[in-house]
Design an enzyme around this catalytic site. Structure first.
Site, mmCIF file in Angstrom:
data_model
loop_
_atom_site.group_PDB
_atom_site.id
_atom_site.type_symbol
_atom_site.label_atom_id
_atom_site.label_comp_id
_atom_site.label_asym_id
_atom_site.label_seq_id
_atom_site.Cartn_x
_atom_site.Cartn_y
_atom_site.Cartn_z
ATOM 1 C CG ASP A 33 -0.479 -0.173 2.542
ATOM 2 O OD1 ASP A 33 0.720 -0.469 2.692
ATOM 3 O OD2 ASP A 33 -1.273 0.001 3.495
ATOM 4 C CB SER A 119 -6.776 -3.521 11.097
ATOM 5 O OG SER A 119 -5.714 -3.495 10.232
ATOM 6 C CB SER A 120 -7.521 -3.890 17.172
ATOM 7 O OG SER A 120 -6.140 -3.770 17.436
ATOM 8 C CG ASP A 165 -4.384 -1.774 8.047
ATOM 9 O OD1 ASP A 165 -4.367 -2.561 7.079
ATOM 10 O OD2 ASP A 165 -3.455 -1.684 8.869
HETATM 11 C C1 GLA Z 1 0.032 -2.911 8.328
HETATM 12 C C2 GLA Z 1 -0.147 -1.480 7.847
HETATM 13 C C3 GLA Z 1 -0.757 -1.432 6.445
HETATM 14 C C4 GLA Z 1 -0.017 -2.340 5.473
HETATM 15 C C5 GLA Z 1 0.199 -3.725 6.087
HETATM 16 C C6 GLA Z 1 1.060 -4.595 5.229
HETATM 17 O O1 GLA Z 1 -1.218 -3.516 8.512
HETATM 18 O O2 GLA Z 1 -0.982 -0.784 8.738
HETATM 19 O O3 GLA Z 1 -0.797 -0.120 5.968
HETATM 20 O O4 GLA Z 1 1.193 -1.771 5.074
HETATM 21 O O5 GLA Z 1 0.787 -3.651 7.371
HETATM 22 O O6 GLA Z 1 0.428 -4.886 4.039
#
Ligand code: GLA
Length: 375
Positions: A33, A119-120, A165
């Protein structure tokens, strides 16, 4: 509603707004990303809820369902000094990024498993941002909210994450994965029907340390940026494998490996979207495996626990498996046949016990909705 009562118990009045936002898993498109690549995450069914009410004294009070005994106190003037520690800075960071100048009472209930790479933190940021956007009639679009919550995390919390995320937490749609072009932030909803083919996506939290804040993530990001600068391109998105191979001698060995992951992963995402559209799940599973190998060997963000999940799932009939999220711990996903679910979970549990690792946690979730107001 439970959160309305809890808010009232803590603050003695009803909230003016309640919003929720989900965690995520990423099907494919890892660590690209921030290199302007494509990513293909979906929202899981676990959400964080935020209930908020304005105050007229400039004070900020925050209570969480997970730590109801501790009320965190801050004030609008303190927001200007970024930093601090603990989970509340994710909330304060959002208020800072949205330039809120009003006191607030905030109650949050976070049901996205912590430290599992699901992603909490984005769920927390996006639930607060959604509630605040409504409460103050800010009129921000979902893309703007994604940029602002990313800014909160980058500049206020100090984690150099990309925009995946927050985007999926805000924009996801039940039954679909979100194809996000991280260069222009355009999106497409891609139908994901594993169940219709007798398949499911098993999510396995290794419970190994998730070290996003340590240097590993920032170092990967910096290698991609230095490789792009040396090759005279804006980002990895501007390269293809042939171009990269032909310029290999301009890069250090590490930069070349990092770039090879990024360039190959971007191509795999587009391939994976076609496989999903045509329901070619065997080929889709193979792409998951290739992604894992690239993250393990070229990007070097896997760890023994993640590799063990992937190898054990594959040895027991998975169509494919890979680590998800930032890596160095957290969760892996495996695309499996429904009837293999028990067998594969048991095999992973056994392998973890034999290796002396903590018992893993298992989840499965259909692609779910993104952030919304619930009252
Ligand atoms: C974490 C980061 C994202 C992304 C992922 C890896 O979740 O928050 O932005 O870079 O790692 O894909």
């Amino acid at each position: 509603m439970e959160i309305v009562q809890a808010f009232e118990t803590s603050f003695g009045a009803k909230p003016e707004v309640v919003a929720q936002a989900p965690g995520r898993v990423n099907l494919i498109g890892e660590h690209i990303d921030y290199s302007q690549g494509f990513v293909l995450p979906f929202a899981i069914d676990a959400v964080t809820r935020s209930a908020i009410r304005k105050r007229d004294d400039g004070q900020i009070r925050i209570v969480s369902a997970q730590h109801p005994e501790a009320m965190i106190r801050s004030s609008i003037s303190e927001l200007r000094e970024k930093g601090g520690t603990g989970w509340s800075r994710y909330i304060l960071g959002v208020l800072w990024a949205l330039e809120i100048e009003n006191g607030l009472d905030i109650y949050v209930d976070g049901r996205v498993p912590l430290g599992a790479g699901l992603s909490s933190s984005a769920a927390l940021e996006c639930s607060v941002a959604t509630a605040i956007n409504h409460l103050f009639e800010l009129g921000k679009s979902l893309t703007q909210l994604a940029q602002l919550t990313q800014r909160a995390e980058n500049q206020y919390v100090g984690v150099p994450c990309g925009i995946m995320d927050q985007s999926v937490s805000l924009m996801a749609k039940g039954g679909y994965a979100l194809l996000l072009d991280c260069r222009d932030l355009s999106t497409q909803h891609i139908p994901v029907d594993f169940a219709g083919a007798g398949l499911r996506l098993l999510i396995v939290d290794t419970r190994a340390d998730h070290a996003l804040i340590d240097g590993g993530y920032a170092e990967r990001r910096a290698s991609c940026e230095s490789a792009a600068a040396k090759l005279g391109v804006v980002s990895m998105r501007d390269l293809d494998m042939q171009h990269l191979e032909s310029q290999k001698d301009k890069l250090t060995a590490v930069e070349f490996q990092r770039a090879r992951h990024a360039v190959s992963e971007i191509a795999r995402v587009l391939n994976a979207v076609e496989r999903l559209r045509t329901k070619q799940f065997v080929e889709f599973g193979e792409l998951l495996n290739q992604s894992h190998i690239s993250l393990r060997d070229d990007y070097k963000v896997s760890c023994p626990e993640l590799d063990l999940v992937v190898d054990t799932a594959n040895a027991n009939g998975a169509l494919g498996a890979r680590m998800v999220g930032g890596g160095f711990g957290g969760s892996a996903i495996a695309l499996i046949k429904d009837e293999d679910a028990g067998k594969i979970s048991l095999a992973i549990e056994k392998a973890f016990a034999e290796a002396g690792y903590q018992a893993p946690r298992f989840f499965d979730s259909l692609p779910s909705d993104g952030a919304k107001l619930i009252s």
